[in-house]
Write an enzyme that holds these catalytic residues in place. Structure first.
Site, mmCIF file in Angstrom:
data_model
loop_
_atom_site.group_PDB
_atom_site.id
_atom_site.type_symbol
_atom_site.label_atom_id
_atom_site.label_comp_id
_atom_site.label_asym_id
_atom_site.label_seq_id
_atom_site.Cartn_x
_atom_site.Cartn_y
_atom_site.Cartn_z
ATOM 1 N N HIS A 141 4.878 3.511 8.917
ATOM 2 C CA HIS A 141 5.218 4.870 10.168
ATOM 3 C C HIS A 141 4.700 4.474 11.420
ATOM 4 O O HIS A 141 4.949 5.148 12.409
ATOM 5 C CB HIS A 141 4.817 6.426 9.912
ATOM 6 C CG HIS A 141 5.776 6.630 8.561
ATOM 7 N ND1 HIS A 141 7.359 6.735 9.024
ATOM 8 C CD2 HIS A 141 5.269 7.522 7.501
ATOM 9 C CE1 HIS A 141 6.879 7.186 7.109
ATOM 10 N NE2 HIS A 141 6.182 7.427 6.568
ATOM 11 N N ASP A 165 6.909 6.944 -3.382
ATOM 12 C CA ASP A 165 6.393 7.851 -4.002
ATOM 13 C C ASP A 165 8.484 8.721 -3.676
ATOM 14 O O ASP A 165 8.250 10.343 -3.830
ATOM 15 C CB ASP A 165 5.495 8.741 -2.387
ATOM 16 C CG ASP A 165 6.179 7.768 -1.068
ATOM 17 O OD1 ASP A 165 7.062 7.181 -1.314
ATOM 18 O OD2 ASP A 165 5.674 8.272 0.101
ATOM 19 N N ASP A 201 10.504 2.901 0.217
ATOM 20 C CA ASP A 201 9.279 3.898 0.406
ATOM 21 C C ASP A 201 11.074 5.446 0.764
ATOM 22 O O ASP A 201 12.236 5.272 1.109
ATOM 23 C CB ASP A 201 8.668 4.111 1.541
ATOM 24 C CG ASP A 201 7.503 5.231 1.821
ATOM 25 O OD1 ASP A 201 6.550 4.627 1.323
ATOM 26 O OD2 ASP A 201 8.110 6.141 2.070
ATOM 27 N N HIS A 248 10.157 7.719 2.248
ATOM 28 C CA HIS A 248 9.758 8.331 3.542
ATOM 29 C C HIS A 248 11.113 7.708 4.771
ATOM 30 O O HIS A 248 11.115 5.913 4.179
ATOM 31 C CB HIS A 248 8.765 8.644 4.327
ATOM 32 C CG HIS A 248 8.672 9.330 3.504
ATOM 33 N ND1 HIS A 248 7.509 9.656 2.570
ATOM 34 C CD2 HIS A 248 8.238 10.712 3.280
ATOM 35 C CE1 HIS A 248 6.657 9.997 2.010
ATOM 36 N NE2 HIS A 248 7.650 11.270 2.871
HETATM 37 ZN ZN LIG Z 1 6.494 7.343 1.991
#
Ligand SMILES: [Zn+2]
Length: 347
Positions: free
Chosen positions: A126, A250, A163, A165
């Site tokens: 991120h 995740d 991931d 996200h």
């Molecule tokens: Zn994540």
């Protein structure tokens, strides 16, 4: 296929308190993967500190200076969910440095393994060129990709991010760069909100960003279909000299930060497919740990990934079963993704 680990022994110095991304995530992982390494005779490498010039290939000098100053004055909140403690800058240098150790060891003249799994935090995907966000200080994947290009002369690097996200930071850094292909599987909608199908890169980088926004409730089957129909063929056509995986587990059914239904078997399959691709091309593979926030399940999930990389049989006993999913719109979504990417690739 010989795999191994890169371990970050200083990880607990990045102190985040009761935050989901905390120092309690990895002790169980390191124990379990350490046992795997011992029983299969796999190398365990130590991290080193990245240099500022390594970070500066992916981040602005002001961002690097800001993280350093925030840590020195820490604990400091860099955004609503990203904290720097006094040792965070040094640990982040070693987290990125573990990625560089990994690049050298799967691709350099002193090649030690076909693939490596770097167990690192803070995670990276991120962090944009000029800011920390979402538990991430520096994009370890982008730093590693640029290092591979500039220090090892690898012309084309692929980053595959599974991931749950969207890897907005890695995408941001590489968005106009045709030498690094970025492919992201992520739940959509979900934090950070980016990663829709039409984000395909800009300028010379157009066509070198591939987003697979997965509907909530997607599990092993949807992710493997997405790999086989889109990610795998595009990787093959791009023909990279190194594959970096942003490995966040995740999207597991028992992880509280999202609503996907992946199981340990699904992560094993994704890792095995990635390792099979790398072996078929005769290139190195470096997996960098991103998310995964349930400390009870993470050792099993990372074991599944490690076994997939190394081609040994995983023990997946104790995994949570995935619920039966009804129609969550995945077939239509996959068709949309293929239509968008068919402007650039044969998919
Ligand atoms: Zn994540």
């Amino acid at each position: 296929m010989k795999t191994g680990l890169v371990i970050l022994r200083e990880q607990a110095g990045h102190e985040t308190g009761s935050h989901p991304e905390n120092a309690r995530r990895f002790p169980g992982v390191i124990d379990r993967l350490g046992e795997d390494s011992e029983s299969h005779g796999l190398p365990v490498l130590e991290s080193r500190a990245a240099e500022v010039e390594d970070l500066a290939r992916a981040h602005t000098e002001s961002h690097i200076a800001n993280v350093r100053a925030a840590a020195e004055n820490g604990p400091t909140w860099l955004d609503g969910d990203t904290v720097a403690s006094p040792e965070s800058y040094n640990v982040a240098l070693r987290s990125a440095g573990a990625a560089l150790v990994g690049v050298d060891a799967v691709s350099g003249p002193a090649k030690a393994a076909d693939s490596l799994f770097a167990i690192i935090r803070p995670p990276g995907h991120h962090a944009t060129a000029d800011r920390a966000m979402g538990f991430c200080l520096f994009s370890n994947a982008a730093v590693a990709a640029r290092y591979a290009r500039e220090r090892l002369g690898i012309d084309r690097v692929a980053v595959l991010d599974w991931d749950v996200h969207h890897g907005n930071g890695t995408q941001d850094i590489l968005y106009n760069d045709p030498s690094v292909l970025f492919i992201s599987f992520h739940q959509w909608p979900l934090y950070p909100g980016s990663g829709w199908i039409d984000e395909v890169g800009v300028g010379e980088g157009r066509g070198f960003t591939v987003n697979l926004p997965m509907p909530p409730g997607s599990g092993d089957r949807e992710h493997i279909e997405g790999f086989n129909a889109v990610a795998g063929p595009i990787l093959d056509q791009f023909n990279p000299g190194l594959l970096i995986v942003s490995a966040g587990q995740d999207g597991h059914v028992a992880d509280q930060l999202a609503s996907q239904n992946l199981t340990a078997a699904g992560y094993h399959a994704l890792a095995a497919a990635s390792a099979g691709f790398a072996a078929g091309k005769g290139i190195g593979l470096l997996a960098l740990h991103e998310g995964g926030y349930n400390p009870n399940t993470l050792p099993l999930l990372d074991h599944a990934v490690y076994a997939g990389l190394g081609g040994f049989t995983p023990d997946l006993a104790g995994d949570s079963p995935a619920p039966e999913t009804g129609d969550n719109g995945w077939p239509e979504r996959l068709a949309q993704i293929r239509r968008a990417q068919s402007a650039f690739w044969a998919v």
